[in-house]
Scaffold this motif. Structure first.
Motif, PDB file in Angstrom:
ATOM      1  N   TYR A 276       4.115   2.394   1.203  1.00  0.00           N
ATOM      2  CA  TYR A 276       2.869   2.531   1.950  1.00  0.00           C
ATOM      3  C   TYR A 276       3.066   3.248   3.282  1.00  0.00           C
ATOM      4  N   ILE A 277       4.307   3.359   3.717  1.00  0.00           N
ATOM      5  CA  ILE A 277       4.589   4.083   4.959  1.00  0.00           C
ATOM      6  C   ILE A 277       4.691   5.581   4.701  1.00  0.00           C
ATOM      7  N   ARG A 278       5.353   5.948   3.610  1.00  0.00           N
ATOM      8  CA  ARG A 278       5.606   7.364   3.353  1.00  0.00           C
ATOM      9  C   ARG A 278       4.524   8.048   2.525  1.00  0.00           C
ATOM     10  N   ASP A 279       3.657   7.277   1.871  1.00  0.00           N
ATOM     11  CA  ASP A 279       2.649   7.891   1.007  1.00  0.00           C
ATOM     12  C   ASP A 279       1.254   7.420   1.418  1.00  0.00           C
ATOM     13  N   GLU A 280       0.612   8.201   2.250  1.00  0.00           N
ATOM     14  CA  GLU A 280      -0.714   7.829   2.755  1.00  0.00           C
ATOM     15  C   GLU A 280      -1.756   7.804   1.640  1.00  0.00           C
ATOM     16  N   ARG A 281      -1.602   8.687   0.657  1.00  0.00           N
ATOM     17  CA  ARG A 281      -2.578   8.754  -0.432  1.00  0.00           C
ATOM     18  C   ARG A 281      -2.605   7.445  -1.219  1.00  0.00           C
ATOM     19  N   ILE A 282      -1.425   6.944  -1.579  1.00  0.00           N
ATOM     20  CA  ILE A 282      -1.361   5.689  -2.333  1.00  0.00           C
ATOM     21  C   ILE A 282      -1.834   4.526  -1.469  1.00  0.00           C
ATOM     22  N   ARG A 283      -1.472   4.544  -0.195  1.00  0.00           N
ATOM     23  CA  ARG A 283      -1.898   3.471   0.700  1.00  0.00           C
ATOM     24  C   ARG A 283      -3.427   3.396   0.769  1.00  0.00           C
ATOM     25  N   ASN A 284      -4.064   4.540   0.938  1.00  0.00           N
ATOM     26  CA  ASN A 284      -5.524   4.551   1.016  1.00  0.00           C
ATOM     27  C   ASN A 284      -6.163   4.159  -0.315  1.00  0.00           C
ATOM     28  N   LYS A 285      -5.554   4.584  -1.414  1.00  0.00           N
ATOM     29  CA  LYS A 285      -6.121   4.235  -2.717  1.00  0.00           C
ATOM     30  C   LYS A 285      -6.069   2.732  -2.948  1.00  0.00           C
ATOM     31  N   GLN A 286      -5.003   2.088  -2.504  1.00  0.00           N
ATOM     32  CA  GLN A 286      -4.920   0.634  -2.621  1.00  0.00           C
ATOM     33  C   GLN A 286      -5.973  -0.052  -1.747  1.00  0.00           C
ATOM     34  N   ILE A 287      -6.256   0.542  -0.605  1.00  0.00           N
ATOM     35  CA  ILE A 287      -7.316   0.004   0.257  1.00  0.00           C
ATOM     36  C   ILE A 287      -8.659   0.086  -0.462  1.00  0.00           C
ATOM     37  N   TYR A 288      -8.935   1.230  -1.081  1.00  0.00           N
ATOM     38  CA  TYR A 288     -10.196   1.391  -1.809  1.00  0.00           C
ATOM     39  C   TYR A 288     -10.277   0.399  -2.968  1.00  0.00           C
ATOM     40  N   ARG A 289      -9.174   0.227  -3.670  1.00  0.00           N
ATOM     41  CA  ARG A 289      -9.163  -0.705  -4.802  1.00  0.00           C
ATOM     42  C   ARG A 289      -9.461  -2.132  -4.358  1.00  0.00           C
ATOM     43  N   LEU A 290      -8.773  -2.572  -3.321  1.00  0.00           N
ATOM     44  CA  LEU A 290      -8.959  -3.953  -2.873  1.00  0.00           C
ATOM     45  C   LEU A 290     -10.373  -4.202  -2.368  1.00  0.00           C
ATOM     46  N   LEU A 291     -10.871  -3.300  -1.526  1.00  0.00           N
ATOM     47  CA  LEU A 291     -12.212  -3.489  -0.989  1.00  0.00           C
ATOM     48  C   LEU A 291     -13.279  -3.347  -2.067  1.00  0.00           C
TER      49      LEU A 291
END
Length: 247
Positions: free
Chosen positions: A215-230
């Motif tokens: 989640y530190i090195r890949d902003e795209r995956i980090r944001n996608k997980q945020i969208y999924r959870l919310l």
């Protein structure tokens, strides 16, 4: 009182300079005063530190004060030989430990996200009073604020909402898992289980499989997980609620 086997004492006018021969570290204190036969140090010019005298060893330690806190790890540097008959579990040779049952006076993190003061009833998110956010902002606007540090612009909010709305679907197997619970299962237990189950459907976004720094090195995956959870949490909450009322 201040001199021991590993420290030397040098006087400079009205100051007391202590130098540790092992580490080379020096402490400068005003000449001690005697009050009622007890030695007391005069106030120092460094107001952002705590000077500790270990009466067991007559050693002095200076601990920095930052944001009205001191580091508990600094107390590990304060060591003494164990007393005869003391418990092995005390681990005196490993330095002092800070005992604070129930964390009544312990700060565990430095947060720029929230501020809570139970005595005054204050709750702020990123500096905004919760009353103001509850009255003027939506759930997703507050979520954006907590995650990214500022309230979204109109364009940012439109994109954020769009991405979240496209991740509201929950896999059939997750919903089936939640329906397997007993009829009177607590909704929170069902909800947490649903969140845990979702992690098995996206191995590419699991730090345990893709690397702890994912989640530190890949902003795209980090944001996608945020969208999924919310996006999926309201769906999971609805499934838990419907199961609870027998639907």
């Amino acid at each position: 009182m201040y001199k021991d086997e590993e420290s030397s004492k040098i006087k400079r006018d009205n100051e007391l300079v202590l130098t540790d021969k092992t580490s080379g570290v020096s402490w400068i204190l005003p000449t001690p005063l005697k009050t009622d036969g007890k030695v007391q140090a005069q106030p120092t010019t460094n107001t952002q530190s705590l000077t500790v005298l270990d009466n067991r060893t007559n050693k002095l330690y200076e601990i920095p004060i930052t944001n009205n806190t001191i580091s508990a790890l600094k107390f590990k540097e304060i060591r003494a030989d164990p007393l005869p008959g003391s418990r092995e579990e005390d681990e005196s040779g490993k330095g002092l430990k800070v005992f604070d049952p129930a964390y009544q006076n312990t700060a565990v993190c430095y947060s720029k996200i929230t501020y809570i003061n139970g005595d005054t009833g204050a709750l702020r998110y990123r500096g905004y009073p919760i009353e103001q956010l509850a009255e003027k902002s939506t759930y997703l606007e507050v979520a954006y604020l907590l995650i990214y540090g500022e309230l979204p612009s109109k364009q940012q909010y439109a994109y954020f909402s769009h991405e979240i709305m496209h991740h509201t679907f929950v896999h059939f197997n997750v919903s089936e898992l939640m329906r397997k619970f007993n009829y009177d299962a607590h909704p929170m237990g069902m909800f947490i289980s649903g969140i845990s189950a979702m992690s098995t459907f996206h191995p590419d976004a699991n730090p345990a499989l893709a690397g702890s720094d994912l989640y530190i090195r890949d902003e795209r995956i980090r944001n996608k997980q945020i969208y999924r959870l919310l996006g999926k949490t309201p769906t999971l909450a609805a499934i838990a609620y419907r199961h609870r009322i027998g639907r």
